[in-house]
Motif scaffolding. Structure first.
Motif, PDB file in Angstrom:
ATOM      1  N   ALA A   1     -24.288  11.721  21.209  1.00 10.20           N
ATOM      2  CA  ALA A   1     -22.713  11.978  21.487  1.00 10.20           C
ATOM      3  C   ALA A   1     -22.160  12.922  20.409  1.00 10.20           C
ATOM      4  CB  ALA A   1     -22.066  10.464  21.288  1.00 10.20           C
ATOM      5  N   LYS A   2     -22.421  12.867  19.289  1.00 12.27           N
ATOM      6  CA  LYS A   2     -21.968  13.749  18.294  1.00 12.27           C
ATOM      7  C   LYS A   2     -22.341  15.061  18.452  1.00 12.27           C
ATOM      8  CE  LYS A   2     -19.649  12.838  15.120  1.00 12.27           C
ATOM      9  NZ  LYS A   2     -18.230  13.150  14.726  1.00 12.27           N
TER      10      LYS A   2
ATOM     11  N   TRP B   1     -23.400  16.712  21.274  1.00 12.20           N
ATOM     12  CA  TRP B   1     -22.977  17.268  22.411  1.00 12.20           C
ATOM     13  C   TRP B   1     -21.464  17.458  22.350  1.00 12.20           C
ATOM     14  CZ3 TRP B   1     -25.786  19.845  25.979  1.00 12.20           C
ATOM     15  CH2 TRP B   1     -26.953  19.501  25.921  1.00 12.20           C
ATOM     16  N   SER B   2     -20.583  16.442  21.741  1.00  8.96           N
ATOM     17  CA  SER B   2     -19.337  16.806  21.512  1.00  8.96           C
ATOM     18  C   SER B   2     -18.921  17.829  20.678  1.00  8.96           C
ATOM     19  CB  SER B   2     -18.462  15.435  21.252  1.00  8.96           C
ATOM     20  OG  SER B   2     -18.817  15.234  19.950  1.00  8.96           O
ATOM     21  N   THR B   3     -19.695  18.241  19.453  1.00  6.32           N
ATOM     22  CA  THR B   3     -19.627  19.211  18.837  1.00  6.32           C
ATOM     23  C   THR B   3     -19.891  20.377  19.414  1.00  6.32           C
ATOM     24  OG1 THR B   3     -20.484  18.199  16.824  1.00  6.32           O
ATOM     25  CG2 THR B   3     -20.394  20.139  16.680  1.00  6.32           C
TER      26      THR B   3
ATOM     27  N   ASP C   1     -19.621  21.272  22.715  1.00  6.74           N
ATOM     28  CA  ASP C   1     -18.617  21.352  23.591  1.00  6.74           C
ATOM     29  C   ASP C   1     -17.276  21.728  22.856  1.00  6.74           C
ATOM     30  OD1 ASP C   1     -18.153  21.153  26.670  1.00  6.74           O
ATOM     31  OD2 ASP C   1     -16.455  19.950  25.876  1.00  6.74           O
ATOM     32  N   TRP C   2     -16.880  21.258  21.823  1.00  7.19           N
ATOM     33  CA  TRP C   2     -15.869  21.835  21.065  1.00  7.19           C
ATOM     34  C   TRP C   2     -15.784  22.981  20.538  1.00  7.19           C
ATOM     35  CZ3 TRP C   2     -13.595  22.873  16.551  1.00  7.19           C
ATOM     36  CH2 TRP C   2     -12.433  22.689  16.157  1.00  7.19           C
TER      37      TRP C   2
ATOM     38  N   TRP D   1     -17.246   9.299  23.983  1.00 10.75           N
ATOM     39  CA  TRP D   1     -16.365  10.286  24.318  1.00 10.75           C
ATOM     40  C   TRP D   1     -14.965  10.066  24.885  1.00 10.75           C
ATOM     41  CZ3 TRP D   1     -20.983  12.930  27.436  1.00 10.75           C
ATOM     42  CH2 TRP D   1     -21.773  13.616  26.502  1.00 10.75           C
ATOM     43  N   THR D   2     -14.761   8.925  25.539  1.00 10.96           N
ATOM     44  CA  THR D   2     -13.470   8.731  26.123  1.00 10.96           C
ATOM     45  C   THR D   2     -12.637   7.879  25.646  1.00 10.96           C
ATOM     46  OG1 THR D   2     -14.766   7.184  27.855  1.00 10.96           O
ATOM     47  CG2 THR D   2     -14.647   9.488  28.335  1.00 10.96           C
TER      48      THR D   2
ATOM     49  N   LYS E   1     -13.812  14.699  19.918  1.00  4.60           N
ATOM     50  CA  LYS E   1     -14.212  14.317  21.392  1.00  4.60           C
ATOM     51  C   LYS E   1     -14.510  15.520  22.151  1.00  4.60           C
ATOM     52  CE  LYS E   1     -12.512  10.212  21.082  1.00  4.60           C
ATOM     53  NZ  LYS E   1     -13.364   8.762  21.056  1.00  4.60           N
ATOM     54  N   PRO E   2     -15.391  15.661  23.173  1.00  6.49           N
ATOM     55  CA  PRO E   2     -15.475  16.923  23.912  1.00  6.49           C
ATOM     56  C   PRO E   2     -14.403  17.310  24.254  1.00  6.49           C
ATOM     57  CG  PRO E   2     -16.944  15.083  24.724  1.00  6.49           C
ATOM     58  CD  PRO E   2     -15.919  14.455  23.612  1.00  6.49           C
TER      59      PRO E   2
ATOM     60  N   ARG F   1     -14.706  14.115  30.028  1.00  7.63           N
ATOM     61  CA  ARG F   1     -15.773  14.445  29.029  1.00  7.63           C
ATOM     62  C   ARG F   1     -16.676  15.451  29.735  1.00  7.63           C
ATOM     63  NH1 ARG F   1     -19.944  12.931  32.635  1.00  7.63           N
ATOM     64  NH2 ARG F   1     -19.539  11.230  33.901  1.00  7.63           N
TER      65      ARG F   1
END
Length: 307
Positions: free
Chosen positions: A99-100, A102-104, A106-107, A151-152, A173-174, A179
């Motif tokens: 999660a970390k 992929w959100s990183t 994406d951000w 994420w949500t 978060k993304p 998400r």
């Protein structure tokens, strides 16, 4: 139909790799993906293994990137190209780490990440990482649910057999809301049910293409499917790869230099429900220059004619 691009020299699967790729450096890969970005390709894609036993190296190779690390590098070289795994092995890392990562990605990339997860097939890899191969399906269900919670949810919490957390903060978060897209790869009935419950896209591997429409109908028939669009990715070169990376020599797999043949192939895939594909490289590419010329040719001759 959206056209994606595989990242060259990102894996050495014998049924798919061409010899010229071995000479490419990280800088070369960045330049190639920058060209693909400028030409309007939809997304880049690359696979993942952490370790490969010697018994599998002849067919599978041992050269693989960590997907989110490599995609972060490519994201820094590009502006619009979407960034996708194909696949990230879901049970082999903590869902909090997934999660970390992929959100990183994406951000930092401005909302361009798309996670394509699989449950994995190489038991020895699971053994070496001390992860239960037999429980990987149940783990995948919990990991997906817990990743989505991270994420949500403003104050994420989850209670399961393999994952538990509460009273935590999780940011960033993304950037994509609610998400980033989740894709799932694989062919088993359990995978299709997982797509129905969690995913925005499905990437079949060994399912015969003629069965794609039936599989999509099965996904949409599940009680946990909520009516969201389900995208599908498939590349013809995957027809050449067996379940354990055996070389199958399927005559439909090699790339063509014929504009009409490629357009006909893409039309066939579109009729089967495919929304994204990669135009396979023809045999005998000589090096980086010819590869980039091929990217330009596909962008000029194929993209405008496939809608």
């Amino acid at each position: 139909m959206k056209l994606n691009v595989g990242v060259p020299n990102s894996m050495h699967v014998a049924a798919m790799v061409q010899p010229w790729e071995y000479a490419l450096s990280g800088s070369d890969i960045g330049i190639a993906m920058k060209v693909a970005d400028e030409l309007g390709y939809n997304k880049c894609m690359l696979g993942e293994h952490f370790v490969v036993p010697q018994s599998h190296i002849e067919l599978s190779g041992d050269h693989y990137f960590h997907t989110t690390v490599a995609l972060g590098y490519i994201g820094g070289q590009t502006k619009n190209l979407r960034l996708s795994s194909s696949v990230s092995i879901l049970p082999l890392q903590s869902p909090l780490v997934h999660a970390k990562a992929w959100s990183t990605l994406d951000w930092l990339s401005g909302g361009r990440a798309e996670a394509l997860f699989g449950v994995g097939w190489l038991k020895e890899e699971f053994d070496m990482l001390n992860v239960s191969f037999e429980k990987r399906g149940r783990m995948a269900d919990e990991y997906l649910a817990s990743i989505i919670a991270l994420w949500t949810q403003e104050k994420p919490e989850f209670e399961g057999e393999f994952v538990r957390f509460r009273d935590i903060g999780f940011a960033p978060k993304p950037l994509q809301a609610p998400r980033l897209p989740i894709w799932l790869g694989g062919d088993a009935e359990a995978v299709l049910k997982r797509v129905a419950k969690f995913a925005d896209g499905w990437s079949p591997f060994r399912t015969p293409p003629e069965k794609f429409p039936d599989c999509l109908d099965f996904i949409k028939s599940q009680s946990e499917y909520d009516g969201r669009p389900i995208s599908m990715f498939f590349a013809l070169e995957m027809l050449n790869v067996g379940a354990h990376h055996e070389i199958l020599d399927d005559p439909r797999a090699p790339g063509s230099r014929s504009t009409q043949q490629i357009i006909d192939q893409i039309g066939w895939l579109k009729e089967l429900g495919i929304t994204e594909t990669i135009v396979p490289l023809p045999p005998g590419i000589s090096g980086m220059d010819e590869y980039v010329d091929r990217l330009r040719w596909v962008a000029a001759e194929i993209m405008p004619r496939i809608g």
